[in-house]
Write a protein that holds these residues in place. Sequence first.
Motif, PDB file in Angstrom:
ATOM      1  N   VAL A 206       0.783  -1.140  -0.058  1.00 42.48           N
ATOM      2  CA  VAL A 206      -0.040  -0.065  -0.112  1.00 42.48           C
ATOM      3  C   VAL A 206       0.642   1.297  -0.055  1.00 42.48           C
ATOM      4  O   VAL A 206       1.938   1.401   0.335  1.00 42.48           O
ATOM      5  CB  VAL A 206      -0.932   0.165   1.163  1.00 42.48           C
ATOM      6  CG1 VAL A 206      -1.794  -1.420   1.152  1.00 42.48           C
ATOM      7  CG2 VAL A 206      -0.154   0.347   2.564  1.00 42.48           C
ATOM      8  N   HIS A 207       0.046   2.135  -0.519  1.00 41.59           N
ATOM      9  CA  HIS A 207       1.047   3.718  -0.135  1.00 41.59           C
ATOM     10  C   HIS A 207       0.296   4.525   1.096  1.00 41.59           C
ATOM     11  O   HIS A 207      -0.773   4.546   1.401  1.00 41.59           O
ATOM     12  CB  HIS A 207       0.324   4.599  -1.321  1.00 41.59           C
ATOM     13  CG  HIS A 207       1.073   5.968  -1.640  1.00 41.59           C
ATOM     14  ND1 HIS A 207       2.319   6.017  -2.145  1.00 41.59           N
ATOM     15  CD2 HIS A 207       0.557   7.014  -1.295  1.00 41.59           C
ATOM     16  CE1 HIS A 207       2.712   7.275  -1.997  1.00 41.59           C
ATOM     17  NE2 HIS A 207       1.607   7.989  -1.600  1.00 41.59           N
ATOM     18  N   ALA A 208       1.434   4.540   1.851  1.00 39.41           N
ATOM     19  CA  ALA A 208       1.130   4.983   3.255  1.00 39.41           C
ATOM     20  C   ALA A 208       2.360   5.669   3.792  1.00 39.41           C
ATOM     21  O   ALA A 208       3.234   5.241   4.647  1.00 39.41           O
ATOM     22  CB  ALA A 208       0.573   3.854   4.161  1.00 39.41           C
ATOM     23  N   PRO A 209       2.987   6.702   2.930  1.00 42.44           N
ATOM     24  CA  PRO A 209       4.348   7.185   3.375  1.00 42.44           C
ATOM     25  C   PRO A 209       4.600   7.664   4.774  1.00 42.44           C
ATOM     26  O   PRO A 209       5.852   7.876   5.036  1.00 42.44           O
ATOM     27  CB  PRO A 209       4.633   8.365   2.227  1.00 42.44           C
ATOM     28  CG  PRO A 209       3.297   8.516   1.720  1.00 42.44           C
ATOM     29  CD  PRO A 209       2.331   7.378   1.825  1.00 42.44           C
ATOM     30  N   TRP A 210       3.505   8.064   5.610  1.00 42.22           N
ATOM     31  CA  TRP A 210       3.863   8.695   6.865  1.00 42.22           C
ATOM     32  C   TRP A 210       4.014   7.642   7.747  1.00 42.22           C
ATOM     33  O   TRP A 210       4.462   7.854   9.097  1.00 42.22           O
ATOM     34  CB  TRP A 210       2.366   9.341   7.145  1.00 42.22           C
ATOM     35  CG  TRP A 210       1.390   8.327   7.263  1.00 42.22           C
ATOM     36  CD1 TRP A 210       0.693   7.508   8.127  1.00 42.22           C
ATOM     37  CD2 TRP A 210       0.322   8.020   6.389  1.00 42.22           C
ATOM     38  NE1 TRP A 210      -0.241   6.719   8.045  1.00 42.22           N
ATOM     39  CE2 TRP A 210      -0.620   7.112   6.536  1.00 42.22           C
ATOM     40  CE3 TRP A 210       0.238   8.454   4.999  1.00 42.22           C
ATOM     41  CZ2 TRP A 210      -1.679   6.461   5.589  1.00 42.22           C
ATOM     42  CZ3 TRP A 210      -1.065   7.961   4.359  1.00 42.22           C
ATOM     43  CH2 TRP A 210      -1.813   7.068   4.735  1.00 42.22           C
ATOM     44  N   ASP A 256      -7.706  -5.057   8.196  1.00 43.36           N
ATOM     45  CA  ASP A 256      -8.342  -4.805   9.517  1.00 43.36           C
ATOM     46  C   ASP A 256      -7.501  -5.077  10.605  1.00 43.36           C
ATOM     47  O   ASP A 256      -7.305  -4.359  11.582  1.00 43.36           O
ATOM     48  CB  ASP A 256      -9.628  -5.677   9.785  1.00 43.36           C
ATOM     49  CG  ASP A 256     -10.796  -5.230   8.907  1.00 43.36           C
ATOM     50  OD1 ASP A 256     -10.766  -4.045   8.114  1.00 43.36           O
ATOM     51  OD2 ASP A 256     -11.926  -5.891   8.626  1.00 43.36           O
ATOM     52  N   ARG A 257      -6.737  -6.122  10.640  1.00 43.62           N
ATOM     53  CA  ARG A 257      -5.767  -6.586  11.607  1.00 43.62           C
ATOM     54  C   ARG A 257      -4.610  -5.513  11.622  1.00 43.62           C
ATOM     55  O   ARG A 257      -4.200  -5.112  12.787  1.00 43.62           O
ATOM     56  CB  ARG A 257      -5.180  -7.982  11.307  1.00 43.62           C
ATOM     57  CG  ARG A 257      -5.859  -9.112  11.657  1.00 43.62           C
ATOM     58  CD  ARG A 257      -5.041 -10.597  11.549  1.00 43.62           C
ATOM     59  NE  ARG A 257      -5.221 -11.085  10.289  1.00 43.62           N
ATOM     60  CZ  ARG A 257      -4.225 -11.415   9.558  1.00 43.62           C
ATOM     61  NH1 ARG A 257      -3.005 -11.151   9.965  1.00 43.62           N
ATOM     62  NH2 ARG A 257      -4.288 -11.923   8.399  1.00 43.62           N
ATOM     63  N   CYS A 258      -4.134  -5.046  10.661  1.00 43.35           N
ATOM     64  CA  CYS A 258      -3.043  -4.184  10.331  1.00 43.35           C
ATOM     65  C   CYS A 258      -3.688  -2.736  10.970  1.00 43.35           C
ATOM     66  O   CYS A 258      -2.868  -2.041  11.565  1.00 43.35           O
ATOM     67  CB  CYS A 258      -2.350  -3.850   8.920  1.00 43.35           C
ATOM     68  SG  CYS A 258      -1.790  -5.201   8.735  1.00 43.35           S
ATOM     69  N   CYS A 259      -4.743  -2.340  10.560  1.00 46.03           N
ATOM     70  CA  CYS A 259      -5.379  -1.098  11.129  1.00 46.03           C
ATOM     71  C   CYS A 259      -5.651  -1.351  12.660  1.00 46.03           C
ATOM     72  O   CYS A 259      -5.530  -0.061  13.335  1.00 46.03           O
ATOM     73  CB  CYS A 259      -6.859  -0.688  10.481  1.00 46.03           C
ATOM     74  SG  CYS A 259      -6.386  -0.365   8.691  1.00 46.03           S
ATOM     75  N   GLN A 266      -5.915   3.238   7.884  1.00 48.61           N
ATOM     76  CA  GLN A 266      -7.148   3.711   7.398  1.00 48.61           C
ATOM     77  C   GLN A 266      -7.048   4.523   6.205  1.00 48.61           C
ATOM     78  O   GLN A 266      -7.802   4.520   5.178  1.00 48.61           O
ATOM     79  CB  GLN A 266      -8.095   4.225   8.216  1.00 48.61           C
ATOM     80  CG  GLN A 266      -8.570   3.153   9.457  1.00 48.61           C
ATOM     81  CD  GLN A 266      -9.559   2.237   9.016  1.00 48.61           C
ATOM     82  OE1 GLN A 266     -10.121   2.040   7.994  1.00 48.61           O
ATOM     83  NE2 GLN A 266      -9.868   1.281  10.040  1.00 48.61           N
ATOM     84  N   GLY A 267      -6.078   5.466   6.157  1.00 51.91           N
ATOM     85  CA  GLY A 267      -5.970   6.410   4.895  1.00 51.91           C
ATOM     86  C   GLY A 267      -5.042   5.977   3.994  1.00 51.91           C
ATOM     87  O   GLY A 267      -4.593   6.474   3.230  1.00 51.91           O
ATOM     88  N   ALA A 268      -4.661   4.438   4.027  1.00 45.41           N
ATOM     89  CA  ALA A 268      -3.559   3.998   2.986  1.00 45.41           C
ATOM     90  C   ALA A 268      -4.465   3.885   1.634  1.00 45.41           C
ATOM     91  O   ALA A 268      -5.484   3.852   1.860  1.00 45.41           O
ATOM     92  CB  ALA A 268      -3.445   2.534   3.261  1.00 45.41           C
TER      93      ALA A 268
END
Length: 341
Positions: A206-210, A256-259, A266-268
């Motif tokens: 996923v894209h989640a650079p933060w 869900d597990r990772c969130c 959730q914003g990925a």
Amino acid sequence: MAAPKVAVVGAGVVGLSTALCIAETCPSCSLTVLSDQFSPNTTSDVAAGMLIPHTYPGTPIHVQKQWFKETFAYLFAISNSAEASEAGIHLISGWQVFKNTPKEELPFWSDVVLGFRLMSGAELQKFPQHQFGQAFTTLKCDCPPYLLWLEKRLKATGVQICTRKVADLWELHSEYNVVVNCAGIGAQQLVGDKKLFPVRGQVLKVHAPWVKNFIRDGDGLTYIYPGIHRVTLGGTREKENWSLSPDPGTTKDIFDRCCSLEPSLQGAQDIKVKVGLRPSRQGVRLEREVLNQGGVKLPVVHNYGHGAGGFSVHRGTAKEAARLVGECIAALQDSSSRAKL
Ligand code: FAD
């Protein structure tokens, strides 16, 4: 004896790194990599590429630790060089968290990774469902760039790279003096190894650079591993499941597990699903064998069965495989010089 001809079967992380170690230790060899698939179509491309060892019950711990140490030292040097970005290697810090205190508070690799310590109560507040944790810095490979970097280095040393499916190792006996089997899960068919089985893994990229720190649940099932461009969210471990098709229900479950570990996911965005088959065995098969048909011999070195930890130990096992290839060549040279007497 003329330059010994060596074939390495397989172009995942194990085959390419084994070929590189052979090229380094036996520069006079004529070396060829034969594989039916290359990056981006190998299991190694799907992996998260984190250096956190998996434990092989069939291999002594001191041997596993040595493989990990050698791999860590090799990749640490790359991470500290101008090659780091092209090779996709970087240091990463984070946490392994447990719902209950594990039996082994200090894993065997705790003095190989950097700055290993137990998490403080204040740090554990980030993980309200967990009561114990370890913090450390390790290395991560972004797998497709690392495989391409290995391939590039092989080509630069004159190694031939050919697309070919090998049905039987014996078919190579008239072309090569030594064959190295790095076929991953393909070894089940190639050499009929009944002890080798797939453990299916589904992950999301996923894209989640933060997200800057890794988070791994100590059960090994749920993990968040940030890479240079994408974050890998995992996962599953499904024994004897050969399906390479992504399962949508599993995708939702992983997300869900990772969130629940890292709610900001959730914003990925731009979620891509990948599936790979871990080539699993009780222990890595790393040994010599001599195939013999009608008195004609073919020395073989096996290096497969790295299961869930191929990236963590690849350089260590590649070095050992290259040493075994050296032994095979020395034995061939010895018998050819004796035949001349
Ligand atoms: P492969 O990458 O499968 O390569 C095998 C090669 O052999 C391929 O090129 C194939 O085409 C070729 N081949 C097979 N049969 C034949 C034949 N008959 N003729 C010619 N060529 C053949 N490990 C870690 O250390 N850290 C991680 O974070 C990590 N995460 C993972 C996450 C997932 C979801 C999965 C699935 C695995 C993960 N792993 C991880 C494990 C790691 O991916 C494997 O241990 C490693 O990739 C095995 O490498 P390999 O080169 O043996 O196999």
